[in-house]
Design a protein around this motif. Structure first.
Motif, PDB file in Angstrom:
ATOM      1  N   ALA A   1       0.831  -1.205   0.000  1.00 21.49           N
ATOM      2  CA  ALA A   1       0.000   0.000   0.000  1.00 21.49           C
ATOM      3  C   ALA A   1       0.865   1.254   0.000  1.00 21.49           C
ATOM      4  CB  ALA A   1      -0.924  -0.007   1.215  1.00 21.49           C
TER       5      ALA A   1
ATOM      6  N   VAL B   1       2.471   1.614  -3.528  1.00 20.76           N
ATOM      7  CA  VAL B   1       1.500   2.071  -4.518  1.00 20.76           C
ATOM      8  C   VAL B   1       1.192   3.552  -4.317  1.00 20.76           C
ATOM      9  CG1 VAL B   1      -0.907   1.847  -5.249  1.00 20.76           C
ATOM     10  CG2 VAL B   1       0.488  -0.192  -4.912  1.00 20.76           C
ATOM     11  N   ALA B   2       1.027   3.966  -3.060  1.00 25.19           N
ATOM     12  CA  ALA B   2       0.734   5.367  -2.778  1.00 25.19           C
ATOM     13  C   ALA B   2       1.879   6.273  -3.239  1.00 25.19           C
ATOM     14  CB  ALA B   2       0.481   5.551  -1.291  1.00 25.19           C
TER      15      ALA B   2
ATOM     16  N   GLN C   1       1.809   6.498  -7.082  1.00 24.05           N
ATOM     17  CA  GLN C   1       0.704   7.291  -7.614  1.00 24.05           C
ATOM     18  C   GLN C   1       0.944   8.791  -7.443  1.00 24.05           C
ATOM     19  OE1 GLN C   1      -2.773   5.623  -5.670  1.00 24.05           O
ATOM     20  NE2 GLN C   1      -3.175   4.251  -7.388  1.00 24.05           N
TER      21      GLN C   1
ATOM     22  N   ALA D   1      -3.308   9.740  -3.274  1.00 23.39           N
ATOM     23  CA  ALA D   1      -3.230   8.302  -3.552  1.00 23.39           C
ATOM     24  C   ALA D   1      -4.568   7.640  -3.240  1.00 23.39           C
ATOM     25  CB  ALA D   1      -2.120   7.670  -2.729  1.00 23.39           C
TER      26      ALA D   1
ATOM     27  N   GLY E   1      -4.919   4.033  -4.369  1.00 22.40           N
ATOM     28  CA  GLY E   1      -4.729   2.603  -4.523  1.00 22.40           C
ATOM     29  C   GLY E   1      -5.610   2.044  -5.618  1.00 22.40           C
ATOM     30  N   ALA E   2      -6.267   0.932  -5.339  1.00 18.95           N
ATOM     31  CA  ALA E   2      -7.194   0.324  -6.298  1.00 18.95           C
ATOM     32  C   ALA E   2      -8.642   0.618  -5.946  1.00 18.95           C
ATOM     33  CB  ALA E   2      -6.974  -1.191  -6.333  1.00 18.95           C
ATOM     34  N   HIS E   3      -8.875   1.500  -4.974  1.00 15.01           N
ATOM     35  CA  HIS E   3     -10.234   1.771  -4.514  1.00 15.01           C
ATOM     36  C   HIS E   3     -10.959   2.799  -5.373  1.00 15.01           C
ATOM     37  CE1 HIS E   3     -10.336  -0.571  -0.818  1.00 15.01           C
ATOM     38  NE2 HIS E   3      -9.079  -0.219  -0.625  1.00 15.01           N
TER      39      HIS E   3
ATOM     40  N   PHE F   1      -8.883   3.809   0.965  1.00 15.19           N
ATOM     41  CA  PHE F   1      -7.511   3.350   0.767  1.00 15.19           C
ATOM     42  C   PHE F   1      -6.630   3.754   1.946  1.00 15.19           C
ATOM     43  CE2 PHE F   1      -3.202   4.420  -0.912  1.00 15.19           C
ATOM     44  CZ  PHE F   1      -2.771   3.122  -1.131  1.00 15.19           C
TER      45      PHE F   1
ATOM     46  N   ALA G   1      -5.314   1.138   4.879  1.00 20.11           N
ATOM     47  CA  ALA G   1      -3.856   1.028   5.006  1.00 20.11           C
ATOM     48  C   ALA G   1      -3.431   1.181   6.462  1.00 20.11           C
ATOM     49  CB  ALA G   1      -3.167   2.079   4.141  1.00 20.11           C
TER      50      ALA G   1
ATOM     51  N   ALA H   1       0.989   5.330   3.110  1.00 28.49           N
ATOM     52  CA  ALA H   1      -0.234   5.281   2.308  1.00 28.49           C
ATOM     53  C   ALA H   1      -1.293   6.215   2.862  1.00 28.49           C
ATOM     54  CB  ALA H   1      -0.766   3.848   2.267  1.00 28.49           C
TER      55      ALA H   1
ATOM     56  N   SER I   1      -2.614   9.583   0.942  1.00 23.78           N
ATOM     57  CA  SER I   1      -4.029   9.619   0.555  1.00 23.78           C
ATOM     58  C   SER I   1      -4.708  10.892   1.036  1.00 23.78           C
ATOM     59  CB  SER I   1      -4.763   8.409   1.127  1.00 23.78           C
ATOM     60  OG  SER I   1      -4.951   8.543   2.530  1.00 23.78           O
TER      61      SER I   1
END
Length: 366
Positions: A69, A72-73, A76, A85, A87-89, A95, A99, A136, A140
């Motif tokens: 997580a 990915v954050a 992004q 960020a 994620g895939a949400h 997200f 996390a 993350a 976000s």
């Protein structure tokens, strides 16, 4: 077992309140979809008892998820140039909040490996998971859950110094309280500090003049005030969902909120207010029963369970507390990802705490 009875009773009370309100107002079948994960809790507990994952693998899996997580954050925000960020949400709030739940679980994994004197690599991976969840969450920009970071630090410091004198433990708590603002200051300014300052400014405007000036704090205060006023008009069963949302949208038209609200905005952004206005005291009783059942079940296991299961009980307590805290800024049980995590992890940790022997390892299978 007592812990199972507490959890299942709380879940059943919550399901009964939701189903009862649905029948009262004649909601369509899709209204009942959110309660399905809760209905499956007894089956989940049976499944955990018949096939329990290895506890070491479970903690490592949660830590790897938190590390992923964070990675990915970072990608992004700093490579793809995404403002926040997600994620895939597709939404930064679940997200960032989930996390942090992974981060708290990684902290419990660190305590587990430390108590058993496992290898340094395993402990470092769990600490990396703690940090990954923080990254993350910060990237976000989901500030509604950042109190969880402070709670993770506090519990970690208290547990790590368990064998030290009380003066040393209290000094550690003071140091953590002092270090938390520094952590926020070192975080990305535009995603953390600027959002905190903007939210505080919006809160001050709302308290002084009742104005909605931004889409985070001041608008939530106004929505909560309106929701509570609606609750007092129909306190027993609340309002039908469509009427409640329509009334809220009509109320917000007096403010210039088109720039901070999506056109299909239809939530009160607070689990308690959403429950009170859409379910009244009946809905509130079901919600309280759910969390009391979960908290008491894990508290019993933490205080009375085997030493090798205390980290799972602690993780269950933290998860319930985190979800309650997130409920101040989002209707967490109205978002599928939160429901799935809350229900499945509760059943997993409770089942393993109840039935896994301290030295149990999953046998090899073909």
């Amino acid at each position: 077992m007592a812990a199972t009875r507490w959890l299942v009773a709380g879940v059943l009370a919550y399901v009964a309140s939701i189903v009862g309100l649905g029948l009262l107002y004649g909601y369509p079948l899709k209204y009942y979809e959110p309660v399905l994960p809760f209905v499956l809790v007894p089956a989940m507990l049976v499944g955990v008892r018949r096939w329990m994952p290895d506890q070491c693998s479970m903690w490592l899996g949660l830590a790897l998820g938190a590390v992923l997580a964070g990675g990915v954050a970072w990608f992004q925000v700093y490579v793809a140039g995404t403002p926040r960020a997600f994620g895939a949400h597709g939404n930064p709030i679940p997200f960032g909040h989930i996390a942090l739940m992974l981060s708290g679980a990684s902290m419990c994994g660190f305590l587990y490996f430390s108590r058993r004197r496992e290898s340094l690599a395993l402990r470092m991976l769990c600490l990396a998971g703690v940090a990954g969840g923080f990254v993350a969450s910060f990237l976000s920009g989901s500030k509604g859950g950042w109190f969880a970071i402070f709670l993770i630090f506090l519990i970690w410091g208290w547990r790590v110094t368990a064998c030290r004198p009380m003066a040393v433990r209290l000094a550690g708590v003071v140091a953590i309280c002092a270090a938390f603002p520094l952590l926020l200051w070192l975080a990305p300014r535009e995603l953390v500090w600027d959002r905190l300052v903007g939210g505080l400014d919006g809160a001050l405007h709302w308290f002084s003049a009742g104005d909605v000036t931004e889409g985070s704090v001041s608008i939530r205060f106004e929505i909560w005030r309106f929701g509570l006023s609606q609750f007092w008009e129909r306190p027993l069963f609340g309002w039908p969902q469509s009427e409640a949302v329509a009334a809220m949208r009509e109320h917000l038209r007096q403010f210039d909120v088109h720039a901070v609200l999506p056109p299909n905005f239809g939530t009160f952004d607070n689990l308690l207010v959403e429950t009170l206005i859409g379910g009244g005291l009946v809905g509130l009783l079901g919600l309280v029963s759910l969390f009391v059942g979960v908290l008491v079940a894990f508290a019993r296991l933490y205080l009375r369970g085997a030493a090798d299961h205390r980290e799972m009980a602690l993780a269950g307590l933290l998860m319930a507390v985190f979800v309650l805290g997130y409920g101040l800024s989002v209707d967490v049980l109205g978002i599928n990802a939160f429901r799935q995590v809350f229900v499945s992890w509760s059943a997993l940790w409770l089942g393993m705490s109840l039935w896994a022997p301290a030295d149990w390892r999953r046998p090899e299978t073909r």
